[in-house]
Design a protein around this motif. Structure first.
Motif, mmCIF file in Angstrom:
data_model
loop_
_atom_site.group_PDB
_atom_site.id
_atom_site.type_symbol
_atom_site.label_atom_id
_atom_site.label_comp_id
_atom_site.label_asym_id
_atom_site.label_seq_id
_atom_site.Cartn_x
_atom_site.Cartn_y
_atom_site.Cartn_z
ATOM 1 N N ILE A 88 24.061 107.093 44.123
ATOM 2 C CA ILE A 88 25.307 107.389 43.435
ATOM 3 C C ILE A 88 25.119 107.073 41.961
ATOM 4 C CG2 ILE A 88 27.791 106.872 43.314
ATOM 5 C CD1 ILE A 88 27.700 105.981 46.195
ATOM 6 N N GLY A 89 25.551 107.967 41.093
ATOM 7 C CA GLY A 89 25.455 107.659 39.663
ATOM 8 C C GLY A 89 25.361 108.910 38.833
ATOM 9 N N SER A 90 24.560 108.810 37.775
ATOM 10 C CA SER A 90 24.410 109.920 36.844
ATOM 11 C C SER A 90 23.531 110.991 37.465
ATOM 12 C CB SER A 90 23.745 109.389 35.575
ATOM 13 O OG SER A 90 23.295 110.449 34.784
ATOM 14 N N ASN A 91 23.968 112.223 37.294
ATOM 15 C CA ASN A 91 23.190 113.339 37.853
ATOM 16 C C ASN A 91 21.902 113.543 37.076
ATOM 17 O OD1 ASN A 91 23.193 116.842 37.630
ATOM 18 N ND2 ASN A 91 22.563 115.712 39.428
ATOM 19 N N ALA A 109 21.416 103.473 42.407
ATOM 20 C CA ALA A 109 22.247 104.151 41.418
ATOM 21 C C ALA A 109 21.335 104.591 40.284
ATOM 22 C CB ALA A 109 23.330 103.216 40.904
ATOM 23 N N GLY A 110 21.568 105.796 39.773
ATOM 24 C CA GLY A 110 20.814 106.298 38.625
ATOM 25 C C GLY A 110 21.638 106.070 37.367
ATOM 26 N N SER A 111 21.012 105.523 36.311
ATOM 27 C CA SER A 111 21.772 105.191 35.113
ATOM 28 C C SER A 111 20.919 105.420 33.865
ATOM 29 C CB SER A 111 22.201 103.716 35.190
ATOM 30 O OG SER A 111 22.733 103.287 33.949
ATOM 31 N N HIS A 112 21.533 105.960 32.798
ATOM 32 C CA HIS A 112 20.851 106.026 31.507
ATOM 33 C C HIS A 112 21.834 105.592 30.419
ATOM 34 C CE1 HIS A 112 22.313 110.303 30.514
ATOM 35 N NE2 HIS A 112 22.756 110.049 31.695
ATOM 36 N N LEU A 113 22.223 104.316 30.495
ATOM 37 C CA LEU A 113 23.178 103.784 29.531
ATOM 38 C C LEU A 113 22.421 103.004 28.449
ATOM 39 C CD1 LEU A 113 26.051 102.666 31.922
ATOM 40 C CD2 LEU A 113 26.058 104.617 30.338
ATOM 41 N N LEU A 114 22.648 103.443 27.206
ATOM 42 C CA LEU A 114 21.949 102.846 26.074
ATOM 43 C C LEU A 114 22.771 101.699 25.492
ATOM 44 C CD1 LEU A 114 19.559 103.114 24.043
ATOM 45 C CD2 LEU A 114 21.022 104.658 22.727
ATOM 46 N N ASP A 115 22.126 100.588 25.285
ATOM 47 C CA ASP A 115 22.781 99.490 24.590
ATOM 48 C C ASP A 115 22.514 99.678 23.102
ATOM 49 O OD1 ASP A 115 23.896 97.174 23.721
ATOM 50 O OD2 ASP A 115 22.354 95.845 24.566
ATOM 51 N N GLU A 116 23.550 100.074 22.362
ATOM 52 C CA GLU A 116 23.320 100.416 20.955
ATOM 53 C C GLU A 116 22.859 99.210 20.137
ATOM 54 O OE1 GLU A 116 25.752 103.175 18.805
ATOM 55 O OE2 GLU A 116 26.652 103.919 20.665
ATOM 56 N N LYS A 117 23.201 97.983 20.586
ATOM 57 C CA LYS A 117 22.772 96.808 19.833
ATOM 58 C C LYS A 117 21.266 96.624 19.904
ATOM 59 C CE LYS A 117 26.956 94.273 20.708
ATOM 60 N NZ LYS A 117 27.366 93.502 21.870
ATOM 61 N N THR A 118 20.745 96.720 21.154
ATOM 62 C CA THR A 118 19.312 96.434 21.322
ATOM 63 C C THR A 118 18.494 97.706 21.413
ATOM 64 O OG1 THR A 118 19.458 96.478 23.711
ATOM 65 C CG2 THR A 118 19.919 94.363 22.637
#
Lengths: 649, 649
Positions: free
Chosen positions: B422-425, B463-472
């Protein structure tokens, strides 16, 4: 081929042997079929979307295609005005473009014209000629189904090995596919064998029995989606049998016969399988029912010689043939639907064999009870009334009362009956159910005492009982105390039925009463111990001073379990006399010498008395129409003054 | 007929109206069919046994028919000796009689000869010529299946209104019945309507869409056992349509059309139904999807005008047409299989309409979760991936997170997938699954954040995820803390995918970077808020000093949900540029202006790390073959040094 003693194998070992000797079981190949014919088959390739779905941006409502920016801030108070410059019809490719200040009328499903990024629903618009007022703003993309938003070109929409249902057709058709590739279902040829078999629809000669296996097997495998042909009863002649099977195995992936597998048939099937060139790999199964089973392979083809007894054949079909067919169809492992249930009484099972015992389910308040059907592997009634089966492993000795077991279901959905009646069998119950118009009922025959036990467990809505208290000569009302159910049950009066001696028409041996049973020229047929009728006979014999009847009366030890079996034995000349009901004498055209009348009552647990169907049933007992119907259908049956009234407490 | 405003009715009211206007729905009549054709039909009369089953006393074993009294006390030490006076073969009617001191050899299934009351199994006997020694006593009736013991003449064996399965055939055939009486299944004629429809298999003209409803409806009703004929797409001409329907309704019990029911079609179906003489009794349903529905009756015949949108048509078929067809087939009330499940997030629903929401089931450790499929009533993918649906009554406003609901299933058995992601396509997941040879998986696309929530609930295996942490500028490893899952999850490195600007082949508008998006001659297509790609664009715009892009960039508010939808918009000329993947540019033959590379990782709960399929999946990420396959199938995708390695904690 000489008859050799062979090692019995388990069902699991048999499947492994088949896998090994055929170099693995799997899909047989790929065929292309029109999508309407793909149902219940298995997809042989990934379906990759050749187009977008929807194939273009389309309106999901009837309304106006606009530029959302033009109607920003539109409201009831401050509507925005636009000029309608045209209309887009469903199914057309619009050349019109929505420019600032304009709108285009559009129907549900029509293509969104260039320039528009939103559709306003008709109900938020008022129109006068080619001017519209819009009373509500609309966001970009609103009421638009974007091209490819549902399925995008290149998406793997349905994966290889999916079993196809009506719902997959929505995707196939929607993407324009009118044919798809599926695994080819196996071709299966089915035969019945046995000199004793006669085809249904024909007259049944004495000593013969109708073939039922071929039909059941064909129907079961067709439900699975296989391509099955039932070729009837094989000729009972070695050469003809061999010729026929030799020809058929060329056409088929699987060949199934039933019967002729036990030693008494001279192992006919083993010889035939061997002589058509197949390698026999299983010579009997370590499971009951189903032991006399032959399995042979010829290249990738498989030959099954299933037992002739219906339950045996069916169990092997479920447990060996079906998993193999599923694999050939690409259906993956068979996941038999199962439920947890409890065994209502101690049950001996297993003891060196894997034993499969068919059961009927009963909905207790808190759990399911699984009543074993112990009618044997030759039973056909057992097949039709069973919901599924339980498995006793070979190292098991018995199931304990109330032990929880897995029940493997024959159908994936089970429906609780409206009314469950457990106890002594009586044809009168059918008449009550008809009168009460109760269709979805379940009757389980476990004898009067079994009925009381079912009431105690809470399994039965009603129990039928005709137990005589010899001290008081009353029926049934002594039982609650005996069972420890004094404050838990009600007893309702049922009806009476006339009991007597059944003899051949015109009483050729001139029998007058039970004392004639002592005569040298008389053979009787007896009922099973514990039946009300047996109790009655023993009482009468005692009153006539006859002790040790098993030594004095011929046939006394020849026991049958139903009233009708007594009648049949007399009709067929196997016995001269027996105790049964007047209704049976009439049905079988026998003579009837009355002995007396017994009473059949119904027991109900107090908390079930409010049940709608229990009520309907008991009310029917009181009705005039039922009374007439009972006397008409079952001669010797009568309702009583108190029928349908509570007689206990 | 003028278009009048009509009251919408509920599904229940619609069924009641049909019942009333046709004077009640019930079986249509009785036909006699060969038993193999009776499967899935309903018995129209009680089956009363015309013969006993078994029809004679038969041996259930291979052995010797004896008088039990002759071998009383027989044991290993003191065997009893008898003289064999003959043999009874299966299928014959023996004339021989067993007299004191004699025995007759007998095969399984053969008729017990007169005089014998017991069969001794072969294995307890030793034979020399015509003398046998018996080493075990045998009780009366032992190994004998009595005539009528399974079914007695006159027994009601299978009751009227029973739905016939393969198992009932055992009884029909065993009793000699080769034909039985069943209710005649209704004749149903199905049409699709709509100018926009094209038949699957043909080339799709622009603005048209393939017909899928006709196929789904036909297959669904056939599964129910009805006699269904799909007559294709109705000609789009009032007179021809009327002629065709007028002819068909003469042949059919039920006529079904889909499409042409909304106002945009000018209520064509209402006019046609009216003009063939039918009385229109429903002018729209108070349910969603499925509102634009016409129902008319002509005598006992029923005409359904179902909506054109696939999900709408299917829901009405399930909820209105199917119960009617079941009644006509004698199947009694439709009991839709259902399960309890929980809604994974707050969901608005109902609000004045009875709303049916398709769902996908997910097997949480402790319960089922029902993920709503919100792709709309025009979706076909939604139909094929849904397990069933939930119902929001009209007075409901929303479902709460974790609220327990009934899920009505489309199939009576549901099988948990081996792996739930479940997650990002991402199309890369398909490549991993292929490499890992995982067939029975379930992918639910709810975005990266939705994936994290599913992990938190315990719904997802991965789960598939590609969330960018803009700080790091790191991907995903900031999430566990944010979600309160620090000690609960592992993150495994997935792969990278190249992101860039998609433009038409040869870049006709000479776009170089996102600053060109400000140009007057450029229209862009954007991704939905919350998608990783949208985050990326907004970041770049900010870096280029572009604020308030919705005012400055044309098409900025035109949002689509997938990478491929961006590509399609550019291919079809609806936009000039958009951010997507290199893999999409290649697939759609577009030009690609690289922006950068993003990382797609997989999250797993600690306790699921031992799961066999999770393991297979993560191991595949490390493999050389997978790496090659990924680059080949999805240009711009690459595995990394750490692919398949744990990167958190």
């Amino acid at each position: 081929m000489a008859l050799v003693f062979h090692k019995l194998v388990s069902v699991e070992e048999a499947i492994k042997l088949i896998e090994k000797e055929t170099n693995g079981i799997g899909p047989l190949g790929v065929i292309e079929v029109p999508i309407l014919e793909s149902i219940n088959k298995v997809l042989a390739e990934d379906v990759v979307a050749p187009i977008d779905y929807p194939p273009f941006d389309r309106s999901t409502v009837d309304g106006y295609a606009v530029r959302s920016i033009d109607i920003a801030g539109a409201s009831e108070i401050e509507p925005k005005e636009l000029e309608v410059i045209g209309k887009v019809e469903v199914g057309s490719h619009p050349s019109i473009e929505v420019k600032p200040g304009t709108a285009v009328q559009i129907s549900t499903g029509a293509m969104v014209p260039r320039g528009a990024d939103s559709i306003v629903m008709e109900e938020y618009v008022s129109r006068k000629d080619n001017k519209i007022k819009i009373y509500r703003m609309s966001s970009p993309g609103e009421n638009i189904s974007m091209s490819g938003s549902d399925i995008a070109t290149g998406d793997v929409v349905i994966r290889k090995n999916t079993q196809i249902t009506a719902r997959e057709l929505a995707v196939f058709a929607g993407l324009g596919l009118n044919k798809i590739k599926v695994y080819r279902p196996p071709k299966i040829i089915v035969y019945s064998t046995g000199v004793e078999l006669e085809q249904p629809g024909n007259i049944l000669p004495h000593g013969k029995i109708y073939d039922s296996n071929g039909y059941v097997i064909t129907a079961m495998l067709r439900e699975l989606g296989a391509d099955v042909e039932f070729r009837g009863i094989l000729p009972d002649n070695y050469d003809k049998m061999k010729d026929e099977i030799s020809k058929s195995i060329n056409e088929a992936d699987i060949l199934i016969t039933t019967g002729s597998t036990s030693a008494g048939y001279g192992d006919m099937i083993y010889k035939v399988f061997n002589d058509v060139g197949a390698k026999i790999i299983v010579h009997g199964l370590k499971s009951r029912p189903g032991k006399p089973t032959a399995i042979a392979v010829l290249g990738k083809k498989i030959l099954f010689g299933l037992p002739g007894f219906p339950l045996s054949a069916m169990m092997n079909l479920y447990n060996i043939v079906e998993p193999i067919v599923r694999k050939m169809m690409g259906k993956g492992e068979s996941e038999k639907p199962k439920v947890k249930a409890r065994i209502p009484f101690r049950l001996n099972a297993g003891r060196g064999f894997t034993e499969l015992i068919p059961v009927q389910l009963v909905w207790n308040k808190d759990y399911l009870s699984a009543y074993p059907i112990l009618s044997g592997s030759g039973s056909i009634a057992g097949i039709s009334i069973s919901d599924g089966y339980i498995v006793a492993q070979e190292n098991r000795e018995y199931f304990e009362e109330n032990e929880e077991v897995d029940v493997y279901l024959f159908s994936s959905s089970i429906r609780p009956p409206d009314l469950t009646i457990i106890g002594s069998n009586c044809p009168g119950i059918e008449v009550v159910l008809n009168g009460a118009k109760i269709q979805n009922s379940r009757i389980i025959n476990v004898g009067s005492l079994g009925g009381w036990n079912a009431i105690k467990r809470g399994d039965a809505d009603l129990a039928g009982s005709h137990l005589l208290d010899e001290k008081t000569m009353n029926y049934n009302i002594h039982m609650p105390k005996l069972m420890g159910l004094e404050d838990k049950v009600y007893i309702y009066r049922g009806y009476s039925r006339e009991v007597g001696i059944l003899v051949k028409k015109n009483n050729p041996k001139n029998i007058k009463d039970v004392s004639d049973f002592l005569r040298d020229d008389i053979v009787i047929i007896n009922r099973n111990k514990g039946s009300g009728t047996r109790v009655l006979l023993d009482k009468m014999l005692k009153e006539n001073g006859i002790n040790e009847p098993e030594k004095l009366i011929k046939g006394y030890t020849y026991e049958v379990k139903t009233h009708s079996a007594v009648a049949t034995a007399i009709l067929q000349g196997r016995a001269d006399a027996g105790i049964s009901l007047r209704a049976m004498a009439e049905l079988f055209n026998l003579d009837f010498i009355p002995i007396g009348v017994e009473i059949y009552d119904f027991i109900v647990r107090k908390e079930k008395i409010e049940n709608k169907f229990v009520n309907k049933f008991l009310e029917t007992l009181k009705s005039e129409e039922f009374s007439k119907e009972l006397e008409k259908k079952l001669p010797g049956y009568k309702t009583l003054k108190e029928s349908g009234e509570r007689i206990y407490p």
